[in-house]
Write an enzyme that holds these catalytic residues in place. Structure first.
Site, short mmCIF file in Angstrom:
data_model
loop_
_atom_site.label_atom_id
_atom_site.label_comp_id
_atom_site.label_asym_id
_atom_site.label_seq_id
_atom_site.Cartn_x
_atom_site.Cartn_y
_atom_site.Cartn_z
CE LYS A 6 -109.50 51.11 -47.42
NZ LYS A 6 -109.75 51.36 -46.01
CB CYS A 56 -110.77 55.45 -45.62
SG CYS A 56 -109.38 54.94 -46.69
CG MET A 63 -104.87 51.47 -42.44
SD MET A 63 -103.55 50.51 -41.67
CE MET A 63 -103.99 50.65 -39.94
N GLY A 64 -104.10 55.86 -43.94
CA GLY A 64 -103.88 57.29 -43.78
C GLY A 64 -104.23 57.78 -42.39
#
Length: 392
Positions: A70, A104, A314-315
């Site tokens: 990322k 993200c 994943m948030g």
């Protein structure tokens, strides 16, 4: 034969939530990379070490998983009411591709700290001791996020006793508020339905809840696709046929959500939508060996990111889970007991996560006001990342 020397770019390697990424101040990037385009993508690909046919990203900063491949670019915001603009790039591992289609949520927890440390937040907004409120404009999805950063003696507090399943060591708690997390245009359910019939050749016709809150996400029942909802990574990621079926499900759902027009376009949009499967609570042992009891959670959720089952959650998908759980009639709400709720504790492969969400109907359409979760973040390393000059 002579070769050009490496480019040296100021960068910070940070963990945010259960993800890691390379953070840049926009002004520190090479001039040509300060604008979107092929050169910027080439820089970020080389930083992370992609494309890597070996799938290891050995020659870069990536960790060979979606949660460690990322990049983040931050700049002082010129938008009224905001401190910083946050642009996220999800870097593919084996392909020369940077996906800019989504956010993200995990790395969002590190955005406030980076912004403060790099002078992107006005000094008068940072208390000597207490909590700095950093207002973030998420550029990828045009949404407001508020990050609450603990401050001690005028500096970002990173150490603490907050524990997060999926992260080995405790750190300081960072509260993140995703404001109005649903798609700003129309109903957050792109089809207008809480549950749709989704036909996928590999599965037949399935019930699916397709929601755009936090990130576009397709929820299906675990039992309908042959799972229990207690699976860990190896049960799925070592099964190439299963991964291919999930990708087909994702592609067919993306068409129904209006995100793509043809199945062939799915390969160029790997970051979104996400695929998740849900089930009622059941006991299981997490990847760390922690026993999760039936009374510890409201619902089981497993989600895939960039074609693989995520090691935690994943948030942004957590936002989608909490929002869907707050709306009676969705598959997530049904699996969580079918009751009214403004928060949910869900079980994922690494343990549990609690997320709050509020949703309401306005003129017959569902809207989410905000979703809230606690994460943690810290600097792993800072300095300069070195890359050979991109060859376009």
């Amino acid at each position: 034969m002579t070769f050009a020397p490496q480019i040296k770019i100021p960068a910070t390697y940070m963990r945010g939530g259960t993800s890691k990424g390379v953070f840049f101040n926009l002004a520190d990037l090479p001039a040509e990379a300060q604008q979107p385009g092929a050169y910027r993508d080439a820089v970020l690909l080389r930083v992370i070490g992609s494309p890597d046919p070996y799938g290891k990203q050995t020659d870069g900063m990536g960790g060979a998983t979606s949660s460690t491949s990322k990049t983040v670019i931050l700049s002082k915001s010129e938008r009224d009411g905001f401190d910083v603009d946050y642009l996220f790039g999800q870097v593919a591992i084996d392909k020369a591709f940077v996906d800019w289609s989504g956010n993200c949520g995990n790395l969002t927890a590190a955005v406030g700290a980076f912004a403060i440390n790099n002078g992107l937040v006005d000094a008068d907004k940072i208390p000597q001791n207490g909590v700095a409120v950093v207002r973030v404009w998420q550029v990828n999805i045009s949404k407001e996020i508020v990050v609450h950063v603990p401050i001690t003696n005028g500096e970002v507090q990173e150490t603490g006793n907050f524990e997060l399943d999926g992260v080995t060591f405790p750190a300081a708690e960072v509260k993140v508020e995703f404001m109005d997390p649903a798609d700003g245009e129309g109903d957050m359910f792109p089809t207008g339905n809480l549950v749709d019939e989704l036909t996928v050749p590999e599965f037949g016709t399935l019930k699916a809840t397709m929601i755009n809150a936090g990130i576009p996400t397709i929820f299906v029942n675990a039992a309908d696709i042959g799972y229990t909802g207690t699976e860990l990574q190896d049960a799925i990621n070592n099964d190439t046929e299963a991964l291919a079926r999930f990708e087909s499900l994702r592609a067919h759902g993306a068409i129904k959500m209006g995100l793509i027009n043809d199945l062939s376009e799915a390969a160029g949009r790997q970051h979104t939508p996400k695929i998740a499967f849900v089930a009622p609570p059941a006991p299981y042992t997490s990847s760390s060996g922690k026993a999760i009891g039936i009374d510890d959670i409201d619902v089981l959720v497993r989600a895939l990111s960039m074609g693989k089952l995520h090691h935690a959650m994943m948030g942004t998908a957590a936002v989608a889970i909490a929002t869907a759980a707050a709306i009676p009639g969705t598959l997530v709400n049904d699996a969580a007991g079918g009751i009214d709720r403004e928060s949910v504790v869900f079980g994922h492969p690494s343990g549990t996560l609690a997320v709050g969400a509020q949703a309401q109907q306005v003129n017959g359409k569902w809207q989410a006001t905000k979703a809230v979760m606690s994460r943690s973040a810290r600097i792993l390393m800072e300095g300069r990342v070195h890359i050979p000059p991109p060859q376009l």
